[in-house]
Design a protein around this motif. Structure first.
Motif, short mmCIF file in Angstrom:
data_model
loop_
_atom_site.label_atom_id
_atom_site.label_comp_id
_atom_site.label_asym_id
_atom_site.label_seq_id
_atom_site.Cartn_x
_atom_site.Cartn_y
_atom_site.Cartn_z
N ASN A 1 0.92 -1.26 -0.16
CA ASN A 1 0.01 0.12 -0.01
C ASN A 1 0.94 1.25 -0.11
OD1 ASN A 1 -3.14 -0.51 1.34
ND2 ASN A 1 -2.07 -2.09 0.66
N LEU A 2 0.49 2.43 -0.81
CA LEU A 2 1.19 3.47 -0.82
C LEU A 2 0.33 4.71 -0.31
CD1 LEU A 2 3.56 5.21 -1.70
CD2 LEU A 2 2.63 5.47 -3.82
N VAL A 3 0.67 5.50 0.80
CA VAL A 3 -0.03 6.55 1.38
C VAL A 3 0.67 7.69 1.19
CG1 VAL A 3 -1.41 7.37 3.48
CG2 VAL A 3 -1.42 4.81 2.99
N THR A 4 0.28 8.63 0.22
CA THR A 4 1.06 9.66 0.19
C THR A 4 0.36 10.93 -0.33
OG1 THR A 4 3.04 10.48 -1.14
CG2 THR A 4 1.72 9.06 -2.22
N ALA A 5 0.90 12.16 -0.04
CA ALA A 5 0.27 13.40 -0.54
C ALA A 5 -1.14 13.60 -0.33
CB ALA A 5 0.47 13.61 -1.95
N ASN A 6 -1.58 13.14 1.17
CA ASN A 6 -2.93 13.34 1.76
C ASN A 6 -2.67 14.24 2.80
OD1 ASN A 6 -4.27 11.03 0.41
ND2 ASN A 6 -2.49 10.03 1.26
N PHE B 1 -6.62 8.86 15.21
CA PHE B 1 -5.43 8.66 14.52
C PHE B 1 -5.49 9.30 13.27
CE2 PHE B 1 -5.29 4.66 17.28
CZ PHE B 1 -4.15 4.62 17.48
N GLY B 2 -4.42 9.87 12.60
CA GLY B 2 -4.65 10.46 11.43
C GLY B 2 -4.28 9.27 10.43
N ILE B 3 -3.23 8.50 10.70
CA ILE B 3 -3.03 7.32 9.64
C ILE B 3 -2.66 6.15 10.85
CG2 ILE B 3 -1.54 6.24 8.18
CD1 ILE B 3 -1.06 8.90 6.92
N LEU B 4 -3.39 5.23 10.68
CA LEU B 4 -3.09 3.95 11.37
C LEU B 4 -2.81 2.71 10.45
CD1 LEU B 4 -3.08 2.51 14.12
CD2 LEU B 4 -5.56 2.03 13.84
N ALA B 5 -1.75 2.14 10.47
CA ALA B 5 -1.24 0.96 10.13
C ALA B 5 -0.99 0.01 10.96
CB ALA B 5 0.11 1.15 9.23
N SER B 6 -2.03 -0.80 11.04
CA SER B 6 -2.25 -2.07 12.13
C SER B 6 -2.15 -3.61 11.18
CB SER B 6 -3.18 -1.74 12.90
OG SER B 6 -4.61 -1.71 12.32
N THR B 7 -1.51 -4.26 11.69
CA THR B 7 -1.39 -5.67 11.10
C THR B 7 -1.05 -5.60 9.54
OG1 THR B 7 -3.72 -5.88 10.99
CG2 THR B 7 -2.44 -6.58 13.19
N GLY C 1 5.76 -4.04 2.49
CA GLY C 1 5.91 -2.91 1.55
C GLY C 1 4.85 -1.91 1.69
N THR C 2 4.37 -1.68 2.65
CA THR C 2 3.21 -0.53 3.05
C THR C 2 4.21 0.57 3.28
OG1 THR C 2 1.59 -1.64 3.64
CG2 THR C 2 1.78 0.66 4.29
N MET C 3 4.21 1.80 2.22
CA MET C 3 4.96 3.07 2.44
C MET C 3 3.96 4.29 2.74
SD MET C 3 7.60 2.75 -0.59
CE MET C 3 8.29 4.26 -0.25
N ILE C 4 4.26 5.04 3.78
CA ILE C 4 3.58 6.22 4.11
C ILE C 4 4.57 7.36 4.17
CG2 ILE C 4 2.26 7.17 5.95
CD1 ILE C 4 1.76 4.63 7.06
#
Length: 194
Positions: A147-152, A160-166, A170-173
């Motif tokens: 997953n790619l989370v960018t420019a938000n 939470f603003g961004i929560l990456a759980s489990t 390859g996930t990039m924030i």
């Protein structure tokens, strides 16, 4: 090409609709190739914590597994005052290699639970405005690889603003603007090492 727009490609299209006060999901799709663009969804199922698909926009093969790799473009929508804003999922159907979702340029505000919720691999979340959701963006399940989370723009999350759980590998924030989130602006505890 002439004729009905659906005769011009294999894509399903949901474009330019106004959906208000629906019982479960404003737009619910489980097709292998879908475009959801420029819709406004307001007040769809504001209180169903046991139903992840209670959302302004819910899309993915977990609801209706197929043998095709799901692809979707979710662009330019306004989703507010729902239980979840936008949900994408992937049920790991045998023989299907992941998904390919693009969630771009949406405005997702004041949803009870999650603004943008990914439970799928290969999801790009970029250029969205998420404001006043409990969790503005959440990436969850081990299927959520790459997953790619960018420019938000992520503002005023009640937890939470961004929560990456489990999440899977390859996930990039990166390069997001996070402001005034009540707990952590970015919680990346669930992202495994590369």
């Amino acid at each position: 090409a002439t004729g009905h727009p659906s005769s011009q490609s294999d894509q399903s299209r949901v474009i330019g609709n106004l959906v208000i006060d629906c019982g479960r999901s404003g737009i619910n799709a489980a097709y292998p190739d879908t475009i959801i663009a420029n819709n406004t969804i307001i007040n769809c199922d504001t209180a169903s914590p046991s139903d992840v698909y209670a959302a302004g926009i819910a899309i993915g093969d977990a609801q209706n597994p197929t043998t095709a790799r799901p692809r979707a473009s979710i662009t330019g929508n306004i989703v507010r005052n729902c239980y979840n804003g936008i949900v994408v999922s992937d049920s790991a159907v045998a023989g299907v290699d992941g998904s390919d979702y693009s969630i771009t340029g949406n405005t997702v505000t004041n949803n009870t639970n999650v603004g943008i919720y990914s439970q799928a691999p290969n999801v790009t979340i970029t250029g969205n405005v998420c404001r006043g959701n409990d969790k503005n963006i959440q990436i969850e399940t081990t299927r959520s690889t790459d997953n790619l989370v960018t420019a938000n723009c992520i503002v005023d999350g009640t937890t939470f603003g961004i929560l990456a759980s489990t999440t899977g590998a390859g996930t990039m924030i990166y390069a997001n603007t996070d402001q005034n989130n009540a707990a952590n602006s970015i919680s990346a505890d669930g992202i495994p090492k590369f």
